[in-house]
Design a protein around this motif. Structure first.
Motif, PDB file in Angstrom:
ATOM      1  N   PRO A 164      20.270  -5.772  -7.910  1.00  0.00           N
ATOM      2  CA  PRO A 164      20.225  -6.167  -9.317  1.00  0.00           C
ATOM      3  C   PRO A 164      21.460  -6.940  -9.753  1.00  0.00           C
ATOM      4  N   ASP A 165      22.546  -6.816  -8.992  1.00  0.00           N
ATOM      5  CA  ASP A 165      23.810  -7.443  -9.373  1.00  0.00           C
ATOM      6  C   ASP A 165      24.569  -7.799  -8.093  1.00  0.00           C
ATOM      7  N   LEU A 166      25.035  -9.056  -7.998  1.00  0.00           N
ATOM      8  CA  LEU A 166      25.750  -9.481  -6.797  1.00  0.00           C
ATOM      9  C   LEU A 166      27.014  -8.679  -6.560  1.00  0.00           C
ATOM     10  N   SER A 167      27.533  -8.047  -7.615  1.00  0.00           N
ATOM     11  CA  SER A 167      28.734  -7.235  -7.454  1.00  0.00           C
ATOM     12  C   SER A 167      28.467  -6.013  -6.582  1.00  0.00           C
ATOM     13  N   GLN A 168      27.170  -5.680  -6.384  1.00  0.00           N
ATOM     14  CA  GLN A 168      26.813  -4.539  -5.546  1.00  0.00           C
ATOM     15  C   GLN A 168      26.574  -4.945  -4.086  1.00  0.00           C
ATOM     16  N   SER A 169      26.885  -6.186  -3.757  1.00  0.00           N
ATOM     17  CA  SER A 169      26.692  -6.669  -2.390  1.00  0.00           C
ATOM     18  C   SER A 169      27.545  -5.861  -1.416  1.00  0.00           C
ATOM     19  N   PRO A 170      27.108  -5.762  -0.169  1.00  0.00           N
ATOM     20  CA  PRO A 170      27.905  -5.041   0.832  1.00  0.00           C
ATOM     21  C   PRO A 170      29.215  -5.774   1.102  1.00  0.00           C
ATOM     22  N   ASP A 171      30.134  -5.080   1.715  1.00  0.00           N
ATOM     23  CA  ASP A 171      31.412  -5.677   2.089  1.00  0.00           C
ATOM     24  C   ASP A 171      31.166  -6.629   3.250  1.00  0.00           C
ATOM     25  N   LEU A 172      31.000  -7.895   2.927  1.00  0.00           N
ATOM     26  CA  LEU A 172      30.612  -8.872   3.937  1.00  0.00           C
ATOM     27  C   LEU A 172      31.676  -9.053   5.018  1.00  0.00           C
ATOM     28  N   GLU A 173      32.930  -8.812   4.672  1.00  0.00           N
ATOM     29  CA  GLU A 173      33.994  -8.976   5.654  1.00  0.00           C
ATOM     30  C   GLU A 173      33.879  -7.954   6.781  1.00  0.00           C
ATOM     31  N   ASN A 174      33.253  -6.818   6.500  1.00  0.00           N
ATOM     32  CA  ASN A 174      33.083  -5.780   7.517  1.00  0.00           C
ATOM     33  C   ASN A 174      31.733  -5.863   8.218  1.00  0.00           C
ATOM     34  N   CYS A 175      30.933  -6.878   7.880  1.00  0.00           N
ATOM     35  CA  CYS A 175      29.655  -7.090   8.557  1.00  0.00           C
ATOM     36  C   CYS A 175      29.897  -7.963   9.784  1.00  0.00           C
ATOM     37  N   ASN A 176      29.417  -7.529  10.919  1.00  0.00           N
ATOM     38  CA  ASN A 176      29.652  -8.262  12.163  1.00  0.00           C
ATOM     39  C   ASN A 176      28.638  -9.365  12.418  1.00  0.00           C
ATOM     40  N   ASN A 177      27.487  -9.293  11.767  1.00  0.00           N
ATOM     41  CA  ASN A 177      26.483 -10.336  11.942  1.00  0.00           C
ATOM     42  C   ASN A 177      25.528 -10.306  10.762  1.00  0.00           C
ATOM     43  N   LEU A 178      24.629 -11.266  10.709  1.00  0.00           N
ATOM     44  CA  LEU A 178      23.714 -11.391   9.574  1.00  0.00           C
ATOM     45  C   LEU A 178      22.837 -10.157   9.405  1.00  0.00           C
ATOM     46  N   LEU A 179      22.489  -9.487  10.482  1.00  0.00           N
ATOM     47  CA  LEU A 179      21.649  -8.290  10.398  1.00  0.00           C
ATOM     48  C   LEU A 179      22.333  -7.166   9.630  1.00  0.00           C
ATOM     49  N   ASP A 180      23.660  -7.146   9.642  1.00  0.00           N
ATOM     50  CA  ASP A 180      24.413  -6.077   8.990  1.00  0.00           C
ATOM     51  C   ASP A 180      24.447  -6.195   7.476  1.00  0.00           C
ATOM     52  N   THR A 181      24.128  -7.368   6.947  1.00  0.00           N
ATOM     53  CA  THR A 181      24.405  -7.634   5.533  1.00  0.00           C
ATOM     54  C   THR A 181      23.517  -6.858   4.576  1.00  0.00           C
ATOM     55  N   HIS A 182      22.301  -6.506   5.005  1.00  0.00           N
ATOM     56  CA  HIS A 182      21.368  -5.797   4.129  1.00  0.00           C
ATOM     57  C   HIS A 182      20.470  -4.904   4.981  1.00  0.00           C
ATOM     58  N   PRO A 183      19.817  -3.934   4.381  1.00  0.00           N
ATOM     59  CA  PRO A 183      18.812  -3.147   5.102  1.00  0.00           C
ATOM     60  C   PRO A 183      17.493  -3.923   5.171  1.00  0.00           C
ATOM     61  N   TRP A 184      17.416  -4.857   6.101  1.00  0.00           N
ATOM     62  CA  TRP A 184      16.216  -5.686   6.230  1.00  0.00           C
ATOM     63  C   TRP A 184      15.027  -4.835   6.658  1.00  0.00           C
ATOM     64  N   THR A 185      13.850  -5.167   6.141  1.00  0.00           N
ATOM     65  CA  THR A 185      12.653  -4.402   6.492  1.00  0.00           C
ATOM     66  C   THR A 185      11.673  -5.198   7.358  1.00  0.00           C
ATOM     67  N   SER A 186      11.847  -6.520   7.418  1.00  0.00           N
ATOM     68  CA  SER A 186      10.936  -7.353   8.202  1.00  0.00           C
ATOM     69  C   SER A 186      11.727  -8.387   8.991  1.00  0.00           C
ATOM     70  N   LEU A 187      11.373  -8.538  10.262  1.00  0.00           N
ATOM     71  CA  LEU A 187      12.006  -9.536  11.119  1.00  0.00           C
ATOM     72  C   LEU A 187      10.911 -10.341  11.817  1.00  0.00           C
ATOM     73  N   SER A 188      10.977 -11.656  11.690  1.00  0.00           N
ATOM     74  CA  SER A 188      10.052 -12.555  12.381  1.00  0.00           C
ATOM     75  C   SER A 188      10.857 -13.500  13.254  1.00  0.00           C
ATOM     76  N   PHE A 189      10.320 -13.796  14.428  1.00  0.00           N
ATOM     77  CA  PHE A 189      11.037 -14.660  15.368  1.00  0.00           C
ATOM     78  C   PHE A 189      10.063 -15.626  16.009  1.00  0.00           C
ATOM     79  N   ASN A 190      10.361 -16.922  15.877  1.00  0.00           N
ATOM     80  CA  ASN A 190       9.574 -17.956  16.541  1.00  0.00           C
ATOM     81  C   ASN A 190      10.422 -18.515  17.674  1.00  0.00           C
TER      82      ASN A 190
END
Length: 359
Positions: A164-190
């Motif tokens: 609801p607010d970008l201020s609640q974003s995860p600590d991106l500096e401590n994320c090692n890759n794009l998968l870490d940034t959010h609790p993703w629920t769907s992954l598609s790969f072509n």
């Protein structure tokens, strides 16, 4: 003098404008061959309307940037524009594109910089295999890349709980890759096409340059998967895999990667070209045996049927290959043998659903 249309209340104009919005090709055409032009929308209605007047520009711009497209070479200009125009809160889907296969692996922080100013619920990356591997902190084995000549692959991540607010974003500096940034629920790969490799002697010994295949290697019983990767895949409920005639031993690695998706409920696989894709005819001008790709596909479906049946969390399996009449009956029989008497039922020719337990 303003027109009669422009004198309507902005709320009504916004409602009218909403009918011009369309879903982008990155969502509707994800299963097509990965190309930088194939995921660009040919619909220009909103852009044309934005050129009518400053009033329409202000009304159209939030909808125009609901689905944003970023050429990574223009990252700094993109970020500056988004911040200056206050558009970050409107972006729900982002497509990031690069064709630079030699991008510095150490500089994979574009997603940190971009996600500081917007919070898309869907992120699509179109890039060379090595770029995607480095971006996900999973360097791939690309020693056989020459045999496949895969220029681009496509990764798509989605989630159903935007912040609801970008201020609640995860600590991106401590994320090692794009998968870490959010609790993703769907992954598609072509993954693109493996057909070119069939022209080489003992093609089945070649390793596809693919992050998904590398995950499968890490999750085999003989390997010890990193806890970091295990955690990032743990919450996935939907997984879609698209490729053109991958080898069956590679499909086995893709299926092995599912072991670290314990919440997975829906699996979709497409292993053959689209009806309008003539890549088979093009590649068969080489030295391949035309029967090999089809045998690999049939064997792959035998493995898929076994895995689908053995994974208790799955409730739905979708095949994207029933548009091919030549193999439809064979695929139906393979899946019937694997699922027909084990608690699964058809929901149309290409969809299988697990029968709910009566206990």
């Amino acid at each position: 003098m303003s027109s009669a249309l422009e004198r309507l209340p902005n709320e009504l104009l916004d409602h009218i404008i909403s009918y011009l919005a369309t879903e982008p090709p990155s969502l509707t055409q994800f299963h097509r061959p990965p190309t930088r032009y194939g995921i660009r929308s040919q619909t220009r209605s909103l852009k044309h309307l934005a050129q009518v007047s400053s009033q329409f520009l202000n009304l159209v711009r939030p909808r125009l940037f609901t689905y944003a497209c970023l050429e990574l070479e223009d990252e700094l200009d993109f970020i500056s524009f988004i911040i200056r125009s206050g558009l970050g809160r409107y972006v729900t889907s982002l497509v990031a594109i690069t064709v630079n296969a030699s991008a510095d692996p150490a500089d994979q922080g574009w997603w940190r910089r971009v996600l500081r100013c917007l919070d898309p619920a869907c992120v699509t990356v179109l890039a060379p295999p090595t770029f995607i591997g480095n971006m996900l902190n999973t360097p791939i084995m690309d020693g056989h890349s020459w045999a496949f000549d895969i220029k681009l692959q496509m990764l798509q991540l989605e989630r159903h709980n935007p912040l609801p607010d970008l201020s609640q974003s995860p600590d991106l500096e401590n994320c090692n890759n794009l998968l870490d940034t959010h609790p993703w629920t769907s992954l598609s790969f072509n993954e693109s096409s493996s057909l070119r490799a069939y022209n080489h002697y003992e093609y089945f010994l070649s390793r596809v340059p693919s992050v998904i295949g590398q995950w499968g290697v890490q999750f085999t019983p003989q390997a010890s998967p990193s806890s970091e990767l295990s955690t990032t895949l743990h919450g996935l409920t939907h997984f879609s895999y698209t490729a053109v005639f991958p080898f069956y031993n590679h499909v086995k690695l893709v299926l092995d990667a599912l072991a670290n998706m314990p919440e997975l409920r829906v699996l979709k696989m497409q292993l053959a070209p689209d009806a309008n894709n003539h890549i088979t005819e093009v590649e068969q001008r080489g030295s391949m045996d035309p029967n090999d790709p089809w045998m690999e596909l049939a064997t792959s479906y035998s493995l898929i049927g076994f895995e689908v049946n053995a994974k208790p969390s799955l409730v739905e399996f979708r095949s994207g290959d029933f548009h091919l009449e030549a193999i439809r009956s064979e695929l139906s029989q393979i899946l019937e043998d694997s699922l027909g008497e084990t608690g699964w039922t058809h929901d149309g020719p290409s969809v299988w659903k697990r029968i709910a337990s009566q206990n």
